[in-house]
Design an enzyme around this catalytic site. Structure first.
Site, PDB file in Angstrom:
ATOM      1  N   ARG A  88     -51.369  26.083  30.655  1.00 52.59           N
ATOM      2  CA  ARG A  88     -51.423  25.069  29.582  1.00 52.59           C
ATOM      3  C   ARG A  88     -50.161  25.050  28.736  1.00 52.59           C
ATOM      4  NH1 ARG A  88     -55.998  27.596  25.619  1.00 52.59           N
ATOM      5  NH2 ARG A  88     -57.169  27.611  27.549  1.00 52.59           N
ATOM      6  N   THR A  98     -57.272  29.955  22.083  1.00 51.06           N
ATOM      7  CA  THR A  98     -56.275  31.020  22.122  1.00 51.06           C
ATOM      8  C   THR A  98     -57.017  32.310  22.439  1.00 51.06           C
ATOM      9  OG1 THR A  98     -54.552  32.157  20.839  1.00 51.06           O
ATOM     10  CG2 THR A  98     -56.473  31.417  19.615  1.00 51.06           C
ATOM     11  N   THR A  99     -56.274  33.399  22.644  1.00 51.17           N
ATOM     12  CA  THR A  99     -56.923  34.669  22.987  1.00 51.17           C
ATOM     13  C   THR A  99     -57.891  35.049  21.856  1.00 51.17           C
ATOM     14  OG1 THR A  99     -54.780  35.225  23.919  1.00 51.17           O
ATOM     15  CG2 THR A  99     -56.415  36.974  23.872  1.00 51.17           C
ATOM     16  N   ASP A 145     -44.704  30.339  23.449  1.00 48.73           N
ATOM     17  CA  ASP A 145     -45.658  29.519  24.209  1.00 48.73           C
ATOM     18  C   ASP A 145     -45.774  28.097  23.667  1.00 48.73           C
ATOM     19  OD1 ASP A 145     -46.367  31.631  25.817  1.00 48.73           O
ATOM     20  OD2 ASP A 145     -48.197  32.112  24.708  1.00 48.73           O
ATOM     21  N   HIS A 146     -45.793  27.978  22.345  1.00 49.66           N
ATOM     22  CA  HIS A 146     -46.126  26.661  21.784  1.00 49.66           C
ATOM     23  C   HIS A 146     -44.954  25.696  21.741  1.00 49.66           C
ATOM     24  CE1 HIS A 146     -50.157  27.835  21.579  1.00 49.66           C
ATOM     25  NE2 HIS A 146     -49.862  28.904  20.868  1.00 49.66           N
ATOM     26  N   ASN A 170     -43.128  34.832  20.225  1.00 53.62           N
ATOM     27  CA  ASN A 170     -43.884  34.180  21.304  1.00 53.62           C
ATOM     28  C   ASN A 170     -43.549  32.679  21.289  1.00 53.62           C
ATOM     29  OD1 ASN A 170     -46.010  32.683  22.567  1.00 53.62           O
ATOM     30  ND2 ASN A 170     -47.274  34.515  22.554  1.00 53.62           N
ATOM     31  N   ARG A 229     -50.737  31.485  31.518  1.00 53.93           N
ATOM     32  CA  ARG A 229     -52.190  31.359  31.656  1.00 53.93           C
ATOM     33  C   ARG A 229     -52.562  30.822  33.025  1.00 53.93           C
ATOM     34  NH1 ARG A 229     -56.134  31.105  27.716  1.00 53.93           N
ATOM     35  NH2 ARG A 229     -55.442  31.886  25.710  1.00 53.93           N
ATOM     36  N   ARG A 263     -45.864  15.690  26.538  1.00 53.29           N
ATOM     37  CA  ARG A 263     -45.257  14.485  27.097  1.00 53.29           C
ATOM     38  C   ARG A 263     -44.805  14.662  28.548  1.00 53.29           C
ATOM     39  NH1 ARG A 263     -43.838  10.249  23.524  1.00 53.29           N
ATOM     40  NH2 ARG A 263     -45.661  10.141  22.195  1.00 53.29           N
ATOM     41  N   HIS A 301     -47.089  33.857  27.463  1.00 50.50           N
ATOM     42  CA  HIS A 301     -48.384  34.083  28.118  1.00 50.50           C
ATOM     43  C   HIS A 301     -48.524  33.071  29.243  1.00 50.50           C
ATOM     44  CE1 HIS A 301     -53.065  34.406  27.435  1.00 50.50           C
ATOM     45  NE2 HIS A 301     -52.717  34.618  28.697  1.00 50.50           N
ATOM     46  N   GLU A 335     -51.642  46.839  21.794  1.00 59.54           N
ATOM     47  CA  GLU A 335     -51.380  45.850  20.753  1.00 59.54           C
ATOM     48  C   GLU A 335     -52.700  45.591  20.041  1.00 59.54           C
ATOM     49  OE1 GLU A 335     -48.985  42.409  21.706  1.00 59.54           O
ATOM     50  OE2 GLU A 335     -49.964  41.233  20.133  1.00 59.54           O
ATOM     51  N   HIS A 384     -51.308  38.528  16.535  1.00 62.31           N
ATOM     52  CA  HIS A 384     -52.243  37.404  16.620  1.00 62.31           C
ATOM     53  C   HIS A 384     -52.567  36.874  15.228  1.00 62.31           C
ATOM     54  CE1 HIS A 384     -55.115  34.553  18.169  1.00 62.31           C
ATOM     55  NE2 HIS A 384     -54.632  34.834  19.354  1.00 62.31           N
ATOM     56  N   HIS A 416     -47.566  31.281  17.106  1.00 65.53           N
ATOM     57  CA  HIS A 416     -48.005  29.961  16.655  1.00 65.53           C
ATOM     58  C   HIS A 416     -47.474  29.605  15.271  1.00 65.53           C
ATOM     59  CE1 HIS A 416     -50.895  26.994  15.027  1.00 65.53           C
ATOM     60  NE2 HIS A 416     -50.815  26.505  16.249  1.00 65.53           N
ATOM     61  N   GLU A 427     -47.441  38.276  28.688  1.00 67.74           N
ATOM     62  CA  GLU A 427     -48.892  38.425  28.501  1.00 67.74           C
ATOM     63  C   GLU A 427     -49.586  37.795  29.698  1.00 67.74           C
ATOM     64  OE1 GLU A 427     -49.998  36.448  24.943  1.00 67.74           O
ATOM     65  OE2 GLU A 427     -48.855  37.793  23.666  1.00 67.74           O
TER      66      GLU A 427
END
Ligand code: PXP
Length: 252
Positions: A52, A103-104, A12-13, A10, A48, A21, A46, A154, A194, A217, A73
């Site tokens: 974000r 987070t979820t 996302d981060h 994942n 959202r 920035r 994901h 999942e 997760h 993450h 997701e």
């Protein structure tokens, strides 16, 4: 028992850091290509409601430029359904989403939202997406997932990962084991994710019915210290070792 345990990375981060920035760096697509080279079997992102981290443009580029199956997701909203049907990624994981959460926070209450989720699963499945529902490890949610037409579930590992060492973690691990056995007996593909880290991944990877772990993450955080390639390779090695040992114990 499945010998091959897939790793979905994942990213996302990577986007979270970029968005801090507002520019282009670091690029999620570059991270996704690196994940592919490091041994990821799939990509997860994901989209959202509040965008974000991953953006609509990221999703387009991940679909077009990265040679790994994408698991999107998303919350079961009309906006997300329209986007998902436009892109038809190979995998969709429906997750609960609250604006205020970091987070979820928990699995979907599939039973409580059964008619709506069943209609989402039907539309997405007809578009060729394999639909997975993110659920807590309990039998009622698994029965409801099957009834909603999902091909996969999942299992939420967050409670296990957050538990202090000792009885609570052990009890949650038992719940995950029982739920995996039960989900597989229903014919559902079993995935988990997760909160997983180098310290928590082995007992989950050892659960024989689980065929895929989705991790984000921790891998991106660890990349700050060791690089993304190294963090993914080490996670992959820990997963494979735990699965091989579990297989060995079964055949001994
Ligand atoms: N699986 C699902 C369904 C998730 O929502 C998330 C978080 O986006 C993950 C896996 C990955 O969790 P983490 O980022 O804690 O590894």
């Amino acid at each position: 028992m499945s010998e091959k345990l897939r790793l979905g990375v994942n990213i996302d981060h990577v986007a979270t850091i970029r968005n801090a920035r507002g520019g282009d760096h670091p690029e999620p697509v570059r991270a996704a290509k690196l994940a592919a080279a490091a041994g990821a079997d799939g990509l997860v992102c994901h989209l959202r409601e509040d965008r974000r981290h991953i953006s609509d443009r990221d999703l387009e580029r991940l679909m077009a430029e990265v040679d790994l199956p994408l698991n999107l997701e998303m919350a079961a909203t009309d906006e997300m359904l329209e986007i998902a049907l436009r892109h038809s990624p190979p995998g969709i994981c429906l997750v609960p989403e609250k604006r205020q959460e970091l987070t979820t926070e928990g699995g979907l209450d599939v039973a409580a939202a059964a008619p709506r989720l069943a209609s989402f699963v039907a539309s997405l499945s007809s578009a060729g997406c394999l639909v997975c529902l993110f659920v807590d490890p309990n039998a009622a949610q698994l029965d409801a997932s099957l009834a909603a037409g999902a091909a996969a579930v999942e299992l939420h590992t967050g409670t296990f990962c957050d538990a202090p060492p000792g009885a609570a973690g052990q009890a949650e691990l038992e719940r995950l084991r029982d739920a995996s056995t039960y989900a597989a007996s229903l014919g559902l593909e079993v995935r988990a994710g997760h909160g997983l880290s180098f310290d928590s991944v082995a007992p989950i990877a050892a659960i024989p019915e689980i065929v895929e772990l989705n991790i984000g993450h921790f891998l991106i955080g660890e990349a700050i210290f060791s690089g993304l390639d190294s963090s993914i390779r080490r996670m992959r090695a820990l997963m494979d070792k735990a699965r091989a040992e579990a297989l060995g114990e079964r055949s001994a």
